[in-house]
Design a protein around this motif. Structure first.
Motif, PDB file in Angstrom:
ATOM      1  N   HIS A  30       0.803  -1.257  -0.007  1.00 53.17           N
ATOM      2  CA  HIS A  30       0.035  -0.063  -0.105  1.00 53.17           C
ATOM      3  C   HIS A  30       1.041   1.240  -0.159  1.00 53.17           C
ATOM      4  CE1 HIS A  30      -3.819  -2.289   0.633  1.00 53.17           C
ATOM      5  NE2 HIS A  30      -3.119  -2.828   1.259  1.00 53.17           N
ATOM      6  N   ALA A  31       1.911   1.262  -0.562  1.00 50.95           N
ATOM      7  CA  ALA A  31       3.005   2.355  -0.665  1.00 50.95           C
ATOM      8  C   ALA A  31       2.106   3.626  -1.377  1.00 50.95           C
ATOM      9  CB  ALA A  31       4.079   1.913  -1.721  1.00 50.95           C
ATOM     10  N   ALA A  32       1.193   3.502  -2.323  1.00 55.70           N
ATOM     11  CA  ALA A  32       0.769   4.668  -2.889  1.00 55.70           C
ATOM     12  C   ALA A  32      -0.303   5.309  -1.740  1.00 55.70           C
ATOM     13  CB  ALA A  32      -0.124   4.469  -3.919  1.00 55.70           C
ATOM     14  N   ASP A  33      -1.078   4.224  -0.965  1.00 53.08           N
ATOM     15  CA  ASP A  33      -1.934   4.751  -0.025  1.00 53.08           C
ATOM     16  C   ASP A  33      -1.096   5.599   1.365  1.00 53.08           C
ATOM     17  OD1 ASP A  33      -4.155   4.111  -1.104  1.00 53.08           O
ATOM     18  OD2 ASP A  33      -3.976   1.913  -0.334  1.00 53.08           O
ATOM     19  N   LEU A  34       0.330   5.037   1.690  1.00 49.63           N
ATOM     20  CA  LEU A  34       0.870   5.570   2.578  1.00 49.63           C
ATOM     21  C   LEU A  34       1.667   6.855   2.000  1.00 49.63           C
ATOM     22  CD1 LEU A  34       2.538   5.534   5.242  1.00 49.63           C
ATOM     23  CD2 LEU A  34       4.319   4.083   4.064  1.00 49.63           C
ATOM     24  N   GLY A  35       2.121   7.149   0.725  1.00 52.44           N
ATOM     25  CA  GLY A  35       2.548   8.329   0.457  1.00 52.44           C
ATOM     26  C   GLY A  35       1.482   9.313   0.398  1.00 52.44           C
ATOM     27  N   HIS A  36       0.172   9.095  -0.229  1.00 51.50           N
ATOM     28  CA  HIS A  36      -0.700   9.883  -0.042  1.00 51.50           C
ATOM     29  C   HIS A  36      -1.138  10.485   1.470  1.00 51.50           C
ATOM     30  CE1 HIS A  36      -4.241  12.073  -1.835  1.00 51.50           C
ATOM     31  NE2 HIS A  36      -5.024  11.604  -0.725  1.00 51.50           N
ATOM     32  N   LEU A  37      -1.123   9.508   2.247  1.00 51.31           N
ATOM     33  CA  LEU A  37      -1.304  10.178   3.752  1.00 51.31           C
ATOM     34  C   LEU A  37      -0.235  10.918   4.444  1.00 51.31           C
ATOM     35  CD1 LEU A  37      -2.691   6.789   5.408  1.00 51.31           C
ATOM     36  CD2 LEU A  37      -3.785   8.794   4.881  1.00 51.31           C
ATOM     37  N   GLN A  38       1.000  10.641   3.824  1.00 50.71           N
ATOM     38  CA  GLN A  38       2.276  11.558   4.220  1.00 50.71           C
ATOM     39  C   GLN A  38       2.105  12.840   3.711  1.00 50.71           C
ATOM     40  OE1 GLN A  38       5.176   8.183   3.058  1.00 50.71           O
ATOM     41  NE2 GLN A  38       6.330   9.296   4.591  1.00 50.71           N
ATOM     42  N   GLN A  39       1.910  12.967   2.302  1.00 53.30           N
ATOM     43  CA  GLN A  39       1.214  14.454   1.684  1.00 53.30           C
ATOM     44  C   GLN A  39       0.486  15.134   2.462  1.00 53.30           C
ATOM     45  OE1 GLN A  39       0.810  13.097  -2.284  1.00 53.30           O
ATOM     46  NE2 GLN A  39       2.782  12.807  -2.845  1.00 53.30           N
ATOM     47  N   LEU A  40      -0.760  14.291   2.833  1.00 50.69           N
ATOM     48  CA  LEU A  40      -1.615  14.963   3.776  1.00 50.69           C
ATOM     49  C   LEU A  40      -1.270  15.572   4.976  1.00 50.69           C
ATOM     50  CD1 LEU A  40      -4.918  15.336   3.641  1.00 50.69           C
ATOM     51  CD2 LEU A  40      -4.771  13.212   5.290  1.00 50.69           C
ATOM     52  N   LEU A  41      -0.284  14.831   5.664  1.00 53.88           N
ATOM     53  CA  LEU A  41       0.399  15.644   7.006  1.00 53.88           C
ATOM     54  C   LEU A  41       1.061  16.911   6.542  1.00 53.88           C
ATOM     55  CD1 LEU A  41       2.498  12.663   8.269  1.00 53.88           C
ATOM     56  CD2 LEU A  41       0.357  13.841   9.298  1.00 53.88           C
ATOM     57  N   ALA A  42       1.956  16.900   5.284  1.00 52.68           N
ATOM     58  CA  ALA A  42       2.617  18.119   5.006  1.00 52.68           C
ATOM     59  C   ALA A  42       1.636  19.127   4.549  1.00 52.68           C
ATOM     60  CB  ALA A  42       3.588  18.047   3.914  1.00 52.68           C
ATOM     61  N   GLY A  43       0.494  18.881   3.622  1.00 50.56           N
ATOM     62  CA  GLY A  43      -0.618  19.658   3.179  1.00 50.56           C
ATOM     63  C   GLY A  43      -1.071  20.744   4.439  1.00 50.56           C
ATOM     64  N   HIS A  44      -1.482  19.872   5.490  1.00 50.53           N
ATOM     65  CA  HIS A  44      -2.027  20.468   6.466  1.00 50.53           C
ATOM     66  C   HIS A  44      -1.055  21.237   7.653  1.00 50.53           C
ATOM     67  CE1 HIS A  44      -6.303  19.461   5.806  1.00 50.53           C
ATOM     68  NE2 HIS A  44      -5.750  18.536   5.293  1.00 50.53           N
ATOM     69  N   ASN A  45       0.298  20.831   7.056  1.00 56.83           N
ATOM     70  CA  ASN A  45       1.239  21.383   8.043  1.00 56.83           C
ATOM     71  C   ASN A  45       1.288  21.152   9.608  1.00 56.83           C
ATOM     72  OD1 ASN A  45       3.651  22.954   8.231  1.00 56.83           O
ATOM     73  ND2 ASN A  45       2.610  24.704   8.890  1.00 56.83           N
ATOM     74  N   VAL A  46       0.702  19.903   9.899  1.00 56.37           N
ATOM     75  CA  VAL A  46       0.421  19.343  11.058  1.00 56.37           C
ATOM     76  C   VAL A  46       1.911  19.300  11.960  1.00 56.37           C
ATOM     77  CG1 VAL A  46      -1.629  18.450  10.808  1.00 56.37           C
ATOM     78  CG2 VAL A  46       0.724  16.994  10.783  1.00 56.37           C
ATOM     79  N   PRO A  47       2.038  19.474  13.345  1.00 59.06           N
ATOM     80  CA  PRO A  47       3.300  19.429  13.869  1.00 59.06           C
ATOM     81  C   PRO A  47       4.103  18.158  13.928  1.00 59.06           C
ATOM     82  CG  PRO A  47       1.523  19.201  15.518  1.00 59.06           C
ATOM     83  CD  PRO A  47       1.069  19.524  14.155  1.00 59.06           C
ATOM     84  N   GLU A  48       5.373  17.986  14.077  1.00 59.46           N
ATOM     85  CA  GLU A  48       6.097  16.680  13.596  1.00 59.46           C
ATOM     86  C   GLU A  48       5.758  15.776  14.628  1.00 59.46           C
ATOM     87  OE1 GLU A  48      10.472  16.995  13.065  1.00 59.46           O
ATOM     88  OE2 GLU A  48      10.030  19.278  13.578  1.00 59.46           O
ATOM     89  N   SER A  49       5.018  16.012  15.942  1.00 57.95           N
ATOM     90  CA  SER A  49       4.798  15.181  16.796  1.00 57.95           C
ATOM     91  C   SER A  49       3.595  14.025  16.340  1.00 57.95           C
ATOM     92  CB  SER A  49       4.395  15.656  18.124  1.00 57.95           C
ATOM     93  OG  SER A  49       3.109  16.733  17.929  1.00 57.95           O
ATOM     94  N   ILE A  50       3.068  14.431  15.062  1.00 59.74           N
ATOM     95  CA  ILE A  50       1.850  13.576  14.377  1.00 59.74           C
ATOM     96  C   ILE A  50       2.628  12.907  13.197  1.00 59.74           C
ATOM     97  CG2 ILE A  50      -0.271  13.358  13.495  1.00 59.74           C
ATOM     98  CD1 ILE A  50      -0.965  16.327  14.927  1.00 59.74           C
ATOM     99  N   SER A  51       2.354  11.586  13.291  1.00 58.86           N
ATOM    100  CA  SER A  51       2.953  10.715  12.016  1.00 58.86           C
ATOM    101  C   SER A  51       1.869   9.766  11.822  1.00 58.86           C
ATOM    102  CB  SER A  51       4.222  10.261  12.244  1.00 58.86           C
ATOM    103  OG  SER A  51       4.179   9.344  13.795  1.00 58.86           O
ATOM    104  N   ILE A  52       2.183   9.089  10.569  1.00 58.07           N
ATOM    105  CA  ILE A  52       1.487   7.943  10.146  1.00 58.07           C
ATOM    106  C   ILE A  52       2.054   6.786  10.884  1.00 58.07           C
ATOM    107  CG2 ILE A  52       0.549   6.771   8.184  1.00 58.07           C
ATOM    108  CD1 ILE A  52      -0.317   9.604   8.121  1.00 58.07           C
ATOM    109  N   ARG A  53       0.960   5.882  11.369  1.00 60.01           N
ATOM    110  CA  ARG A  53       1.244   4.592  12.168  1.00 60.01           C
ATOM    111  C   ARG A  53       0.784   3.386  11.322  1.00 60.01           C
ATOM    112  NH1 ARG A  53       4.474   2.563  16.163  1.00 60.01           N
ATOM    113  NH2 ARG A  53       3.282   0.947  17.372  1.00 60.01           N
TER     114      ARG A  53
END
Length: 269
Positions: A30-53
């Motif tokens: 599910h590399a494509a799904d994971l990449g999309h979720l990682q881009q979502l983190l950056a797009g919303h500029n959430v703090p570094e303390s939040i990551s995909i698990r």
């Protein structure tokens, strides 16, 4: 409807989550799904303390228990993190790892006794994250992780090891002594933002208008490394308790650097 489901995850729900052995291929498949979720983190500029698990479990829990992460200071080495089943009533717990529940809301499934940030402050991000996870049927594949304050300050990759002899896991910074690299499973379990156009925000402060370009901070990662318990035929009669400490189905030999760390841990926990 509230974005966060506040009740503790049931033992039945937790014990139905995939084991690390069952989840090991999810990041690749599910590399494509994971990449999309990682881009979502950056797009919303959430703090570094939040990551995909990566959603996974190591051991079952009983009714009235929760899996809890706890930092332990080792006088001779530094800080390691231990996760084990803990009675819910024994401590004030805060959500650390979150899944998208059957009600379409975020729900903590693993906890910490340290204070974490309030996820409800990131409503737009959470709403979009939950929507993507449900639409792509990723509920048992990817969730969110919140690092507590001390973990944010530690800029070192970490490895998590199962310690079935004590029914816990031990997560160790890679700059400390580690066991021999003879593990059949070696998979990353959390990921930060993935977008060269954005930088991770270390806190909740608003970004300045037209910021000057600056390199993204180097992200850290946690990797699960596990072997399968050695059978009696692998010991050849020599793997006795006196030889060292049983750890993840193997003997950690006396006198090795990791034996010193593990022995120190068992003395103080």
């Amino acid at each position: 409807m509230a974005l966060i489901q506040e009740d503790f995850v049931s033992a039945n729900t937790y014990n139905s989550l995939p084991t690390i052995q069952e989840a090991v291929n999810v990041p690749r498949e599910h590399a494509a799904d994971l990449g999309h979720l990682q881009q979502l983190l950056a797009g919303h500029n959430v703090p570094e303390s939040i990551s995909i698990r990566l959603i996974h479990r190591h051991y079952d829990i009983a009714d009235g228990e929760a899996m809890v992460f706890r930092d332990i200071e080792l006088p001779a080495h530094g800080t390691v993190e231990v996760m084990r089943a803990t009675p819910i009533a024994s401590a004030q717990l805060h959500g650390m790892n979150f899944l998208v529940s059957s009600t379409g809301r975020l729900q903590a499934y693993e906890y910490t006794n340290d204070t974490t940030i309030d996820l409800s402050e990131y409503e737009t991000f959470i709403t979009e994250f939950v929507k993507i996870v449900v639409e792509r049927k990723l509920q048992h594949k990817f969730g969110l992780k919140i690092n507590h304050h001390r973990q944010i300050e530690i800029k070192a990759d970490r490895k998590e090891f199962e310690f079935p002899e004590e029914q816990c896991t031990v997560t160790i910074p890679t700059n400390l002594p580690l066991p021999e690299a003879t593990h059949e499973i070696d998979v990353d379990t959390d990921w930060g933002a993935l977008d060269s156009k954005h930088t991770r925000n270390p806190g909740k402060s608003r970004p300045k208008p037209k910021p000057k370009p600056k390199p993204r901070p180097s992200s850290t990662r946690t990797t699960c490394s596990h072997g399968y318990p050695a059978g009696p035929e692998d010991c050849r009669g020599e793997c006795t308790k006196e030889d060292g400490i049983m750890f993840d189905g193997r003997i950690v030999q006396l006198g090795t650097p990791f034996y010193g760390l593990l022995n120190n841990l068992m003395e103080v926990w």
